[in-house]
Design an enzyme around this catalytic site. Structure first.
Site, PDB file in Angstrom:
ATOM      1  N   SER A   1       0.733  -1.414   0.215  1.00 50.13           N
ATOM      2  CA  SER A   1       0.208  -0.344   0.236  1.00 50.13           C
ATOM      3  C   SER A   1       0.810   1.605  -0.142  1.00 50.13           C
ATOM      4  CB  SER A   1      -0.735   0.423   0.988  1.00 50.13           C
ATOM      5  OG  SER A   1      -1.643   1.181   1.896  1.00 50.13           O
TER       6      SER A   1
ATOM      7  N   HIS B   1      -0.844  -1.884  -4.132  1.00 48.83           N
ATOM      8  CA  HIS B   1      -2.481  -0.460  -3.376  1.00 48.83           C
ATOM      9  C   HIS B   1      -2.749   0.638  -3.410  1.00 48.83           C
ATOM     10  CE1 HIS B   1      -6.062  -2.514  -0.610  1.00 48.83           C
ATOM     11  NE2 HIS B   1      -5.942  -0.917  -0.057  1.00 48.83           N
TER      12      HIS B   1
ATOM     13  N   ASP C   1      -4.489   3.663  -1.604  1.00 52.28           N
ATOM     14  CA  ASP C   1      -6.068   4.184  -0.816  1.00 52.28           C
ATOM     15  C   ASP C   1      -5.643   5.405  -0.829  1.00 52.28           C
ATOM     16  OD1 ASP C   1      -5.711   1.874   0.983  1.00 52.28           O
ATOM     17  OD2 ASP C   1      -3.665   1.830   1.759  1.00 52.28           O
TER      18      ASP C   1
ATOM     19  N   MET D   1      -9.065   7.828  -0.150  1.00 51.51           N
ATOM     20  CA  MET D   1     -10.044   8.299   1.583  1.00 51.51           C
ATOM     21  C   MET D   1     -10.515  10.293   1.049  1.00 51.51           C
ATOM     22  SD  MET D   1      -7.232   7.677   4.534  1.00 51.51           S
ATOM     23  CE  MET D   1      -6.506   5.913   4.284  1.00 51.51           C
TER      24      MET D   1
ATOM     25  N   HIS E   1      -8.397   0.902  -3.726  1.00 50.37           N
ATOM     26  CA  HIS E   1      -9.376   0.814  -2.732  1.00 50.37           C
ATOM     27  C   HIS E   1     -10.133   2.536  -2.567  1.00 50.37           C
ATOM     28  CE1 HIS E   1      -9.226  -0.230   1.537  1.00 50.37           C
ATOM     29  NE2 HIS E   1     -10.572  -0.088   1.671  1.00 50.37           N
TER      30      HIS E   1
ATOM     31  N   MET F   1     -11.925   4.186  -0.519  1.00 46.65           N
ATOM     32  CA  MET F   1     -13.001   4.830   0.936  1.00 46.65           C
ATOM     33  C   MET F   1     -13.202   5.647   0.956  1.00 46.65           C
ATOM     34  SD  MET F   1     -10.321   3.434   3.463  1.00 46.65           S
ATOM     35  CE  MET F   1      -8.385   2.924   2.606  1.00 46.65           C
TER      36      MET F   1
ATOM     37  N   MET G   1     -11.051  -5.893   5.805  1.00 47.19           N
ATOM     38  CA  MET G   1     -10.180  -4.869   6.433  1.00 47.19           C
ATOM     39  C   MET G   1     -10.319  -5.342   7.752  1.00 47.19           C
ATOM     40  SD  MET G   1      -9.877  -1.995   4.968  1.00 47.19           S
ATOM     41  CE  MET G   1      -9.761  -1.210   5.828  1.00 47.19           C
TER      42      MET G   1
ATOM     43  N   ASP H   1      -6.937  -6.551   4.046  1.00 44.41           N
ATOM     44  CA  ASP H   1      -6.014  -4.539   4.615  1.00 44.41           C
ATOM     45  C   ASP H   1      -5.962  -4.840   5.756  1.00 44.41           C
ATOM     46  OD1 ASP H   1      -4.968  -2.649   3.891  1.00 44.41           O
ATOM     47  OD2 ASP H   1      -6.795  -1.808   2.539  1.00 44.41           O
TER      48      ASP H   1
HETATM   49  C1  DX5 Z   1      -6.593   1.648   5.667  1.00 42.62           C
HETATM   50  C2  DX5 Z   1      -4.989   1.195   4.871  1.00 42.62           C
HETATM   51  C3  DX5 Z   1      -4.521   0.362   4.404  1.00 42.62           C
HETATM   52  C4  DX5 Z   1      -3.657   0.460   5.232  1.00 42.62           C
HETATM   53  C5  DX5 Z   1      -2.585  -0.369   5.425  1.00 42.62           C
HETATM   54  O1  DX5 Z   1      -7.351   2.583   6.060  1.00 42.62           O
HETATM   55  O2  DX5 Z   1      -6.871   0.660   3.382  1.00 42.62           O
HETATM   56  O3  DX5 Z   1      -4.489  -0.801   3.119  1.00 42.62           O
HETATM   57  O4  DX5 Z   1      -2.624   1.520   4.318  1.00 42.62           O
HETATM   58  O5  DX5 Z   1      -1.781  -0.085   6.812  1.00 42.62           O
HETATM   59  P1  DX5 Z   1      -1.191  -1.557   7.200  1.00 42.62           P
HETATM   60  O6  DX5 Z   1      -0.396  -2.467   6.625  1.00 42.62           O
HETATM   61  O7  DX5 Z   1       0.643  -0.635   7.614  1.00 42.62           O
HETATM   62  O8  DX5 Z   1      -1.637  -1.713   8.151  1.00 42.62           O
HETATM   63 ZN    ZN Z   2      -6.163  -0.327   1.703  1.00 40.22          ZN
END
Ligand code: DX5
Ligand code: ZN
Length: 237
Positions: free
Chosen positions: A13, A38, A40, A42, A71, A73, A154, A192
Site C-alpha cells: 500500500s 494498492h 488507498d 480517502m 481501494h 474509502m 478489513m 488489509d
Molecule cells: C487503511 C488502508 C490500508 C493501509 C494498511 O485504511 O486501507 O491499506 O494502508 O496499512 P498497514 O499495512 O500499515 O496496516
Molecule cells: Zn487499503
C-alpha cells in the site's frame, strides 16, 4: 481452501510510501515483485483523512506494469455531480477507471445499491471489488459475491496505516473463505490492515489470497525488497 503459499499475492500500500518520490517508490515495489500496487483513496467523509485522487493514479500509471488495486474509502463512489456550467461530471468510479485502475474496490457501507455499483465498475472494463470494515457482517455482501472479482476484508478500521491487526477478524476471514468456496466462487480474497510477518501466516491459513501491507513494506530500517522477502518468508513453508 487456503491457497498454496507461493500463490499468495502481495499488494504493497503506497499510503506508507514517501510521496516526495512516489514514482521511484512505485518503481521499486514493482521491481521487488509486488503483485498489485494498492492505492488507498480517502475522502474525509467515509473516513476522517483525505489522501489522493485519480490524478495521482494517472501520474503513476506509466511507471509500472503491476496492476493498480484502488481501494475507495469514499461515500457514494458512483455519484454524479451536475455542474451548472460544465454539465454532468464523471463519477469517482469513472475517473479512476479512466486514470488506469485495474481493480476498483468499494465499501459496502458506502454504497446504497452495491450490486449496481459493482455492475458499473465492470462495465468500465475494470475488475470490481467489495470491502467490509471490521464491524460489518459478511452477510451484507452475500448477494453480490457472484458478481465480484475481489472481496476485501478489513482487519483494521479504515483510515490509517500502521494500526494493530484486529485478531477477531481471523474468524471473519475464514467465514468469507467458506462463503466463497461453498458456492464455488473464485473471487480473490484480500486482507488489509496490520499485515506483517507476525500476522501474515494466520491470515493466509484462514484463507486470504492477497495481502495488503503498508507499514510492513515501506520501512525505515530496511529496503522494500528485503521487507517483501521477509513478509513472503513468514507464511511460506
Ligand atoms: C487503511 C488502508 C490500508 C493501509 C494498511 O485504511 O486501507 O491499506 O494502508 O496499512 P498497514 O499495512 O500499515 O496496516
Ligand atoms: Zn487499503
Amino acid at each position: 481452501m487456503a491457497e498454496s503459499s507461493n500463490k499468495i499475492k502481495i499488494a504493497p500500500s503506497i499510503l506508507s510510501a514517501d510521496f516526495s518520490c512516489l514514482r521511484a517508490q512505485v518503481e521499486e515495489v514493482s521491481k521487488a515483485g509486488a503483485d498489485y500496487i494498492h492505492v488507498d483513496i480517502m475522502d474525509g467523509h467515509f473516513v476522517p483523512p483525505m489522501t489522493i485522487g485519480s490524478l495521482v493514479v494517472q501520474a503513476i500509471r506509466p511507471y509500472t506494469k503491476v496492476p493498480l488495486d484502488v481501494h475507495l474509502m469514499i461515500e457514494e463512489p458512483d455519484k454524479h455531480i451536475e455542474h451548472s456550467l460544465l454539465g454532468r461530471a464523471p463519477s469517482q468510479i469513472e475517473q479512476f477507471a479512466k486514470a488506469g485502475a485495474d481493480v476498483i474496490t468499494v465499501h459496502a457501507e458506502a454504497c446504497s445499491n452495491l450490486r449496481e455499483v459493482v455492475e458499473q465498475i465492470r462495465k468500465l472494463g475494470v475488475k470490481a471489488g467489495v470491502s467490509i470494515s471490521p464491524p460489518t457482517s459478511p452477510d451484507v455482501i452475500a448477494d453480490v459475491l457472484p458478481y465480484v472479482d475481489l472481496v476485501l476484508v478489513m482487519t483494521v478500521n479504515p483510515g490509517y496505516a500502521g494500526q494493530p491487526f484486529i485478531e477477531e477478524m481471523i474468524a471473519k476471514i475464514s467465514h468469507v473463505r467458506k462463503m466463497l468456496d461453498e458456492r464455488g466462487l473464485t473471487a480473490e480474497m484480500e486482507v488489509d490492515g496490520g499485515i506483517s510477518p507476525k500476522t501474515a501466516r494466520r491470515v493466509v491459513e484462514a484463507g486470504a489470497s492477497v495481502l495488503v501491507a503498508g507499514a510492513a513494506i515501506f520501512r525505515k530500517d530496511t529496503s522494500i525488497s528485503e521487507a517483501m522477502k521477509e513478509l513472503r518468508a513468514s507464511y511460506s513453508d
